[in-house]
Design a protein around this motif. Structure first.
Motif, PDB file in Angstrom:
ATOM      1  N   ARG A  50       0.821  -1.215   0.000  1.00 62.18           N
ATOM      2  CA  ARG A  50       0.000   0.000   0.000  1.00 62.18           C
ATOM      3  C   ARG A  50       0.850   1.258   0.000  1.00 62.18           C
ATOM      4  N   ARG A  51       1.916   1.271   0.781  1.00 61.81           N
ATOM      5  CA  ARG A  51       2.744   2.475   0.874  1.00 61.81           C
ATOM      6  C   ARG A  51       3.482   2.742  -0.437  1.00 61.81           C
ATOM      7  N   LEU A  52       3.848   1.692  -1.138  1.00 65.84           N
ATOM      8  CA  LEU A  52       4.471   1.871  -2.448  1.00 65.84           C
ATOM      9  C   LEU A  52       3.462   2.454  -3.430  1.00 65.84           C
ATOM     10  N   ALA A  53       2.229   1.956  -3.387  1.00 67.14           N
ATOM     11  CA  ALA A  53       1.181   2.492  -4.257  1.00 67.14           C
ATOM     12  C   ALA A  53       0.905   3.959  -3.937  1.00 67.14           C
ATOM     13  N   GLU A  54       0.931   4.309  -2.647  1.00 69.88           N
ATOM     14  CA  GLU A  54       0.709   5.703  -2.257  1.00 69.88           C
ATOM     15  C   GLU A  54       1.827   6.605  -2.773  1.00 69.88           C
ATOM     16  N   LEU A  55       3.066   6.104  -2.753  1.00 72.14           N
ATOM     17  CA  LEU A  55       4.188   6.883  -3.276  1.00 72.14           C
ATOM     18  C   LEU A  55       3.998   7.145  -4.767  1.00 72.14           C
ATOM     19  N   VAL A  56       3.643   6.109  -5.513  1.00 72.71           N
ATOM     20  CA  VAL A  56       3.421   6.269  -6.947  1.00 72.71           C
ATOM     21  C   VAL A  56       2.291   7.261  -7.206  1.00 72.71           C
ATOM     22  N   GLY A  57       1.213   7.155  -6.425  1.00 72.02           N
ATOM     23  CA  GLY A  57       0.099   8.077  -6.589  1.00 72.02           C
ATOM     24  C   GLY A  57       0.490   9.514  -6.299  1.00 72.02           C
ATOM     25  N   GLU A  58       1.270   9.718  -5.243  1.00 74.00           N
ATOM     26  CA  GLU A  58       1.720  11.068  -4.903  1.00 74.00           C
ATOM     27  C   GLU A  58       2.577  11.662  -6.018  1.00 74.00           C
ATOM     28  N   LEU A  59       3.538  10.884  -6.514  1.00 76.29           N
ATOM     29  CA  LEU A  59       4.428  11.395  -7.550  1.00 76.29           C
ATOM     30  C   LEU A  59       3.670  11.641  -8.853  1.00 76.29           C
ATOM     31  N   THR A  60       2.695  10.798  -9.163  1.00 72.12           N
ATOM     32  CA  THR A  60       1.906  10.988 -10.368  1.00 72.12           C
ATOM     33  C   THR A  60       1.107  12.285 -10.301  1.00 72.12           C
ATOM     34  N   MET A  61       0.580  12.604  -9.122  1.00 73.18           N
ATOM     35  CA  MET A  61      -0.222  13.812  -8.955  1.00 73.18           C
ATOM     36  C   MET A  61       0.634  15.076  -8.935  1.00 73.18           C
ATOM     37  N   LYS A  62       1.811  14.993  -8.332  1.00 69.91           N
ATOM     38  CA  LYS A  62       2.604  16.196  -8.088  1.00 69.91           C
ATOM     39  C   LYS A  62       3.657  16.476  -9.157  1.00 69.91           C
ATOM     40  N   SER A  63       4.009  15.469  -9.952  1.00 78.58           N
ATOM     41  CA  SER A  63       5.072  15.646 -10.945  1.00 78.58           C
ATOM     42  C   SER A  63       4.594  15.206 -12.322  1.00 78.58           C
ATOM     43  N   PRO A  64       4.316  16.144 -13.229  1.00 73.94           N
ATOM     44  CA  PRO A  64       3.946  15.757 -14.593  1.00 73.94           C
ATOM     45  C   PRO A  64       5.040  14.937 -15.283  1.00 73.94           C
ATOM     46  N   GLU A  65       6.294  15.209 -14.939  1.00 70.83           N
ATOM     47  CA  GLU A  65       7.397  14.462 -15.552  1.00 70.83           C
ATOM     48  C   GLU A  65       7.362  13.007 -15.113  1.00 70.83           C
ATOM     49  N   PHE A  66       7.091  12.776 -13.830  1.00 70.09           N
ATOM     50  CA  PHE A  66       6.959  11.396 -13.355  1.00 70.09           C
ATOM     51  C   PHE A  66       5.777  10.718 -14.041  1.00 70.09           C
ATOM     52  N   ALA A  67       4.644  11.411 -14.111  1.00 71.36           N
ATOM     53  CA  ALA A  67       3.444  10.815 -14.702  1.00 71.36           C
ATOM     54  C   ALA A  67       3.683  10.421 -16.156  1.00 71.36           C
ATOM     55  N   ALA A  68       4.390  11.269 -16.903  1.00 70.70           N
ATOM     56  CA  ALA A  68       4.654  10.956 -18.308  1.00 70.70           C
ATOM     57  C   ALA A  68       5.562   9.739 -18.439  1.00 70.70           C
ATOM     58  N   LEU A  69       6.592   9.668 -17.598  1.00 68.82           N
ATOM     59  CA  LEU A  69       7.489   8.516 -17.643  1.00 68.82           C
ATOM     60  C   LEU A  69       6.778   7.244 -17.189  1.00 68.82           C
ATOM     61  N   TRP A  70       5.967   7.337 -16.145  1.00 66.81           N
ATOM     62  CA  TRP A  70       5.246   6.176 -15.621  1.00 66.81           C
ATOM     63  C   TRP A  70       4.321   5.587 -16.682  1.00 66.81           C
ATOM     64  N   ALA A  71       3.700   6.454 -17.465  1.00 66.85           N
ATOM     65  CA  ALA A  71       2.759   5.985 -18.490  1.00 66.85           C
ATOM     66  C   ALA A  71       3.448   5.165 -19.575  1.00 66.85           C
ATOM     67  N   ARG A  72       4.735   5.364 -19.766  1.00 66.33           N
ATOM     68  CA  ARG A  72       5.475   4.592 -20.774  1.00 66.33           C
ATOM     69  C   ARG A  72       5.812   3.184 -20.288  1.00 66.33           C
ATOM     70  N   HIS A  73       5.618   2.922 -19.006  1.00 64.17           N
ATOM     71  CA  HIS A  73       5.850   1.614 -18.390  1.00 64.17           C
ATOM     72  C   HIS A  73       7.281   1.108 -18.622  1.00 64.17           C
ATOM     73  N   PRO A  74       8.302   1.928 -18.309  1.00 65.54           N
ATOM     74  CA  PRO A  74       9.680   1.431 -18.422  1.00 65.54           C
ATOM     75  C   PRO A  74       9.963   0.428 -17.316  1.00 65.54           C
ATOM     76  N   VAL A  75      10.803  -0.548 -17.597  1.00 64.34           N
ATOM     77  CA  VAL A  75      11.159  -1.579 -16.615  1.00 64.34           C
ATOM     78  C   VAL A  75      12.641  -1.864 -16.724  1.00 64.34           C
ATOM     79  N   HIS A  76      13.345  -1.709 -15.623  1.00 63.26           N
ATOM     80  CA  HIS A  76      14.772  -2.033 -15.639  1.00 63.26           C
ATOM     81  C   HIS A  76      15.271  -2.192 -14.212  1.00 63.26           C
ATOM     82  N   ASN A  77      16.081  -3.215 -13.990  1.00 63.31           N
ATOM     83  CA  ASN A  77      16.704  -3.430 -12.685  1.00 63.31           C
ATOM     84  C   ASN A  77      18.018  -2.649 -12.654  1.00 63.31           C
ATOM     85  N   CYS A  78      17.984  -1.475 -12.062  1.00 55.26           N
ATOM     86  CA  CYS A  78      19.144  -0.577 -12.073  1.00 55.26           C
ATOM     87  C   CYS A  78      20.071  -0.926 -10.909  1.00 55.26           C
TER      88      CYS A  78
END
Length: 323
Positions: free
Chosen positions: A199-227
């Motif tokens: 739940r806390r991870l989902a809340e973090l994603v939700g917060e960043l999506t709402m507050k950062s258009p740059e995060f929201a745009a990147l999240w929508a592309r669904h990038p996946v990588h083990n950095c």
């Protein structure tokens, strides 16, 4: 998180990046309503029925076999991280939701480890990127404007992803901020698929999506990588440009906790800068030698403010502590 919806989103983004000619199919020039492969084309390549693949993409098939998932991964030309992410989304594992939402603490042995390493900036993180502990090098490098005791208070803990997208000081720190942002989102996507009930991870994603258009745009592309390793480029307000290698080490206890370490090439300008940062931390009273001089035992270079030991134009950003 809504795992079926995440699975459909992931599959659609991967279909969209492939053209028929990329996978050996003939395109007859008909106008295509969507970019990339159609569902029927992907189903043909994977050797499954169109109806079955459609149900899978719509989240209506929760019993896909490993063989089917492997075939779809091959058809979509997924890399190793993307293939693992597909399995996580298609076959989510049940977990203890109470444990997933509980605040974590770094083990004493991990704290001892990151305090003992010399010349390395080391941070203990939970799987959400919250800082559980850091050594003076890491605090001075990543968050000298924040209270070094923040990781000890769960309510005040810095989060590396939140800092990257919402903290202007952190944004200024990375000379290749866009590259770092993509890396952060790709890693967070992988973790979100692996820990869908956190739940806390989902809340973090939700917060960043709402507050950062740059995060929201990147999240929508669904990038996946083990950095897990690489090089990061910094421009620190106190010591200037730095090029540091990083390694992310997973704890073997299954907790998802990690240790992130930054190091510099021996005898390089970046190594000298990292050492100087540790000296600033010690002078401010946040290091292990509480108020002694820099790491090499000498005085900081001239041009530093007398109270903080920092350059005058950045002393306001990194105020002296009087604990």
């Amino acid at each position: 998180m809504d795992t079926p919806a995440e699975l459909g989103d992931f599959l659609r983004t991967r279909r969209a990046r492939l053209q028929p000619e990329d996978v050996g199919l003939v395109s007859y020039g008909a106008r295509r309503r969507v970019p990339g492969l159609r569902r029927e084309e992907l189903a043909q390549l994977a050797g499954v029925s169109v109806a079955y693949y459609t149900r899978l993409e719509q989240g209506q098939s929760g019993n896909a076999s490993e063989g089917v998932l492997d075939a779809i991964a091959r058809a979509l030309r997924l890399d190793e991280d993307e293939h693992a992410h597909l399995r996580d989304l298609a076959k989510p594992r049940s977990r203890d939701r109470r444990q997933a939402s509980r605040a974590e603490h770094a083990r004493p042995g991990v704290r001892q480890l990151i305090a003992a390493v010399e010349g390395v900036a080391a941070v203990a993180l939970d799987r959400r990127g919250e800082v559980l502990a850091w050594n003076p090098h890491a605090h001075a490098l990543l968050a000298g404007h924040l209270d070094p005791g923040g990781p000890d208070r769960p309510a005040d803990r810095p989060n590396l992803s939140r800092m990257l997208f919402l903290d202007p000081h952190t944004r200024e720190l990375y000379t290749r901020w866009e590259e770092e942002a993509k890396r952060s989102v790709a890693s967070l996507r992988l973790l979100a698929g692996r820990h869908a009930d956190d739940r806390r991870l989902a809340e973090l994603v939700g917060e960043l999506t709402m507050k950062s258009p740059e995060f929201a745009a990147l999240w929508a592309r669904h990038p996946v990588h083990n950095c897990a390793s690489g090089v990061k480029h910094f421009h620190h307000p106190l010591v200037g440009p730095m090029e540091l290698s990083f390694e992310m080490m997973q704890m073997p206890d299954g907790s998802g906790q990690r240790v992130l370490m930054y190091s510099a090439e021996p005898n390089s300008a970046s190594e000298a800068a990292l050492r100087l940062l540790a000296g600033f931390a010690v002078r401010r009273g946040t290091g292990p030698r509480g108020g002694a001089g820099p790491a090499d035992g000498g005085r900081p270079e001239t041009g530093l403010s007398g109270e903080t030991g920092l350059p005058g134009d950045t002393a306001a950003k990194y105020p002296a502590r009087h604990d």
